[in-house]
Design an enzyme around this catalytic site. Structure first.
Site, PDB file in Angstrom:
ATOM      1  CG  ASP A 124      -2.515   2.683   6.221  1.00 47.37           C
ATOM      2  OD1 ASP A 124      -2.909   3.780   6.658  1.00 47.37           O
ATOM      3  OD2 ASP A 124      -2.586   2.385   5.015  1.00 47.37           O
ATOM      4  CG  ASP A 173      -1.609   1.282   1.467  1.00 53.00           C
ATOM      5  OD1 ASP A 173      -2.294   1.743   0.532  1.00 53.00           O
ATOM      6  OD2 ASP A 173      -1.457   1.859   2.560  1.00 53.00           O
ATOM      7  CG  ASP A 231      -1.501   7.801   0.224  1.00 59.65           C
ATOM      8  OD1 ASP A 231      -0.975   8.913   0.321  1.00 59.65           O
ATOM      9  OD2 ASP A 231      -1.869   7.310  -0.862  1.00 59.65           O
TER      10      ASP A 231
END
Length: 272
Positions: free
Chosen positions: A212, A8, A10
């Site tokens: 996240d 991922d 960001d």
């Protein structure tokens, strides 16, 4: 040893200021030297990711739009999935009871109905930006995803409205605390990574992944080794309690973990 690593962007690979740290870039290069295939799995648009990738001098597959597109190392489309036109039409034209802003994505870019300069901060290093237009003028058969940005509690109420209107015709997920996404049914980073793995002759057991947010849940839960960021949404940690939690993106925790994994693969890891 993993043969495919999925990241991922960001809140995971990118630092809080939305750029890659030097240690992270160096560690990605080390993975490639070990013949580990890289893929960036993100909600960002492929047009933006191509620009970012071009600054890194790294070969990587791209899973963009939260799984709506997969592109090869050469930039060819390996997989595409759009919103059902009826779903897109409903979402774009209905008067939702929300203060959140609406954002529509297709192969031509990112579109919204008003100037929201604060949203551009996340794209300052790439220069990618929205185009302000009448959203209702966008052809419904060309929409990859739609997202709403706003206060989390407001978005939770909006999700209830969307679920009632769309029923089982779309996939809803939070890609961040302040961003609710409407995606094609069955579309997520995990399903896209399964398509890519199959294309490469690998299984998901051969993959490791880092994330996240709740849009990373399927990906992290399906691979051989999923790692959750220390700054992750609490809902993600609760949804996948069996997965290891590493450090914060601000400390380049992915690089920290991978350096240990490359140098000391048989020793236990501590994020400290």
């Amino acid at each position: 040893m993993a043969r495919l690593a999925a990241f991922d962007m960001d809140g995971t690979l990118l630092m809080p200021e939305h750029h890659l740290g030097r240690e992270t870039i160096a560690t990605l290069a080390r993975l490639r030297e070990r013949d580990i295939t890289l893929t960036f799995a993100t909600g960002r648009h492929v047009l933006e990711m191509r620009h970012i990738l071009g600054t890194l001098s790294l070969d990587a597959y791209l899973i963009t739009g939260n799984g709506t597109r997969i592109h090869s190392l050469e930039g060819d489309v390996l997989h595409r999935q759009d919103l059902d036109p009826q779903v897109a039409d409903t979402v774009m034209h209905h008067a939702w009871d929300t203060r959140a802003s609406m954002h529509v994505f297709n192969d031509n870019g990112w579109f919204t109905g008003q100037e929201i300069p604060a949203l551009l901060q996340a794209h300052v290093y790439s220069g990618f930006r929205y185009q302000v237009i009448d959203i209702k003028s966008i052809p419904a058969h060309q929409v990859t995803k739609i997202c709403f940005c706003g206060d989390h509690d407001d978005l939770i109420r909006l999700r209830i409205q969307l679920n009632e209107a769309l029923e089982e015709r779309a996939h809803l997920c939070f890609s961040a605390v302040d961003c609710l996404e409407v995606l094609p049914l069955g579309c997520n980073k995990g399903s896209a990574l399964a398509v890519l793995s199959n294309h490469l002759g690998l299984s998901l057991a051969d993959c490791m992944a880092f994330g996240d947010a709740m849009n990373d849940r399927e990906m992290l839960g399906s691979v051989g080794r999923g790692l959750i960021m220390g700054n992750a949404m609490p809902q993600l940690i609760a949804a996948l309690p069996h997965l290891s939690v590493i450090g914060h993106c601000g400390n380049q925790a992915v690089s920290h973990f991978l350096t240990h994994w490359l140098d000391n693969p048989h020793l236990p890891y501590s994020p400290e």
